[in-house]
Structure formats: structure tokens, C-alpha cells
Design an enzyme around this catalytic site. Structure first.
Site, PDB file in Angstrom:
ATOM      1  N   CYS A   5       0.920  -1.174   0.006  1.00 61.64           N
ATOM      2  CA  CYS A   5      -0.073  -0.048   0.107  1.00 61.64           C
ATOM      3  C   CYS A   5       0.986   1.254  -0.115  1.00 61.64           C
ATOM      4  O   CYS A   5       1.982   1.618   0.430  1.00 61.64           O
ATOM      5  CB  CYS A   5      -0.948  -0.170   1.462  1.00 61.64           C
ATOM      6  SG  CYS A   5      -2.435   1.199   1.170  1.00 61.64           S
ATOM      7  N   ASP A  19      -6.551  -3.943  11.395  1.00 64.67           N
ATOM      8  CA  ASP A  19      -5.480  -3.101  11.545  1.00 64.67           C
ATOM      9  C   ASP A  19      -5.444  -2.745  13.038  1.00 64.67           C
ATOM     10  O   ASP A  19      -6.540  -2.828  13.600  1.00 64.67           O
ATOM     11  CB  ASP A  19      -5.644  -1.929  10.568  1.00 64.67           C
ATOM     12  CG  ASP A  19      -4.223  -1.294  10.086  1.00 64.67           C
ATOM     13  OD1 ASP A  19      -3.453  -1.400  11.183  1.00 64.67           O
ATOM     14  OD2 ASP A  19      -4.266  -0.074   9.533  1.00 64.67           O
TER      15      ASP A  19
END
Length: 202
Positions: free
Chosen positions: A7, A128
Site C-alpha cells: 500500500c 489493523d
């Protein structure tokens, strides 16, 4: 086989490295407060360079559904990742605008957060420690999750093999763990991929 998402790619050399290393996903960050923010026009240029075998994920934080759907439907991205406070109602509205896949991110601090992730109507969930904090959360909290998930939060070449071995996630998501001085580092990107693929070969 555990899939890989890299990412926060923002440069042409990042895409060249990804095309060589072949993660299943790359992420473009459209959250303007992020240091990895990418303007849609630049993302479109990077997407054109990206191997067709790699899917581009757009990361959004409480963006207007119309903007998210527009970037999905014009081909700038293939999947939208919702990383803010987007509700089930938001997802429902977005589904009315596009049929492209959605990833909903969840900040994991308690077992209740796992219940929320399990019950999400998104196509995929991402677990996360926070909003891109780059820190690891308590993996013990996710032992009982009932659906496949993207694992994020503090992953790097030196700990991702252990994560894959212990948790067997659908995918691992990395950003700061493959950076040096705030930019993507091809050597770290390669080391991360090698660590994941090593576990897959065992």
C-alpha cells in the site's frame, strides 16, 4: 497461498518494482491528510503502468460515495478500501453506485471489533491497529474470526513470516514496513515478498 498488498505506492519506480515482484494488490491512498496521498490523475497514470495481473486498491477515509464509485467505474482502481468511519448505510449507498469489490478496514482493540468485522457486508475486511499507525495489534484477538481477512498493522520483512505461519490470513498488507525515509524501498519490498512466499512454500 497468502496474498500480498503493498500500500501507499506513489512513484513510477514503485510500480516497476511491483510489476517485478508480483504482489496480488497495490494500494493508492486517496486520503488527503496522508503523507502518501495520491491525486486521482497521478493514480490513473500509475494504473496504466501496472501489470494487469495486479489489482489496484484505492484507500479512502470518509470520502463521498460518488467519488469512490467514479474512480472504480473509470478504471483508476479495481477495489475500494474504506478506512474511516464508513457505516453499513454508507456501504449500501456505495453498492447502489458500483458493483466493484469493497474492503472495509477495522481497528482491532477488542473482541467486539472482531464481531463487527465478521458481520460487515463488505466483500473483504482488513484488520489493523489503527489508521495507518504502523504498529502491531494483539493477534490473539483475531483467533476466532470467521471470515478471510487482510492483516495489516506493523508488518515488515522481519515479522510477516511469523504472521503468516500463526494466523494464515487471506492477505497481508504492508506500507511503512517496506519504506526507507518515507518512500518505498525496493530491497525491503523484495524481502517482504520473499518472506511471505517462503512460508507459502513450506
Amino acid at each position: 497461498m497468502t496474498k500480498i498488498k503493498m500500500c501507499g505506492l506513489s512513484r513510477f519506480c514503485d510500480i516497476d518494482a511491483a510489476n517485478e515482484l508480483k504482489p496480488e494488490y497495490v494500494g493508492f491512498v486517496f486520503a488527503k491528510k496522508s503523507s502518501r496521498y495520491l491525486a486521482p490523475e497521478q493514480a490513473a497514470k500509475l494504473k496504466k503502468m501496472l501489470s494487469p495481473d495486479i489489482r489496484a486498491v484505492g484507500v479512502f477515509v470518509d470520502e463521498k460515495p460518488e467519488i469512490v464509485a467514479g474512480l472504480l467505474d473509470n478504471g483508476t482502481i479495481d477495489i475500494a478500501q474504506l478506512h474511516g468511519a464508513e457505516s453499513e448505510e454508507y456501504i449500501k449507498k456505495l453498492r447502489q453506485l458500483t458493483d466493484k469489490p469493497l474492503i472495509r478496514a477495522f481497528r482491532i482493540q477488542s473482541a467486539a471489533d472482531i464481531d463487527d468485522a465478521d458481520n460487515s457486508s463488505a466483500d473483504y475486511v482488513l484488520l489493523d491497529s489503527g489508521a495507518g499507525t504502523g504498529s502491531v495489534f494483539d493477534w490473539g484477538l483475531i483467533r476466532n474470526i470467521r471470515r478471510p481477512y487482510f492483516l495489516a498493522g506493523g508488518l515488515a520483512p522481519d515479522n510477516v513470516e511469523n504472521a503468516v505461519n500463526k494466523l494464515h490470513p487471506f492477505a497481508v498488507d504492508v506500507s511503512s514496513g517496506i519504506e526507507t525515509d518515507g518512500v518505498k524501498d525496493k530491497l525491503k519490498m523484495a524481502a517482504f515478498v520473499a518472506a511471505v512466499r517462503k512460508e507459502d512454500r513450506l
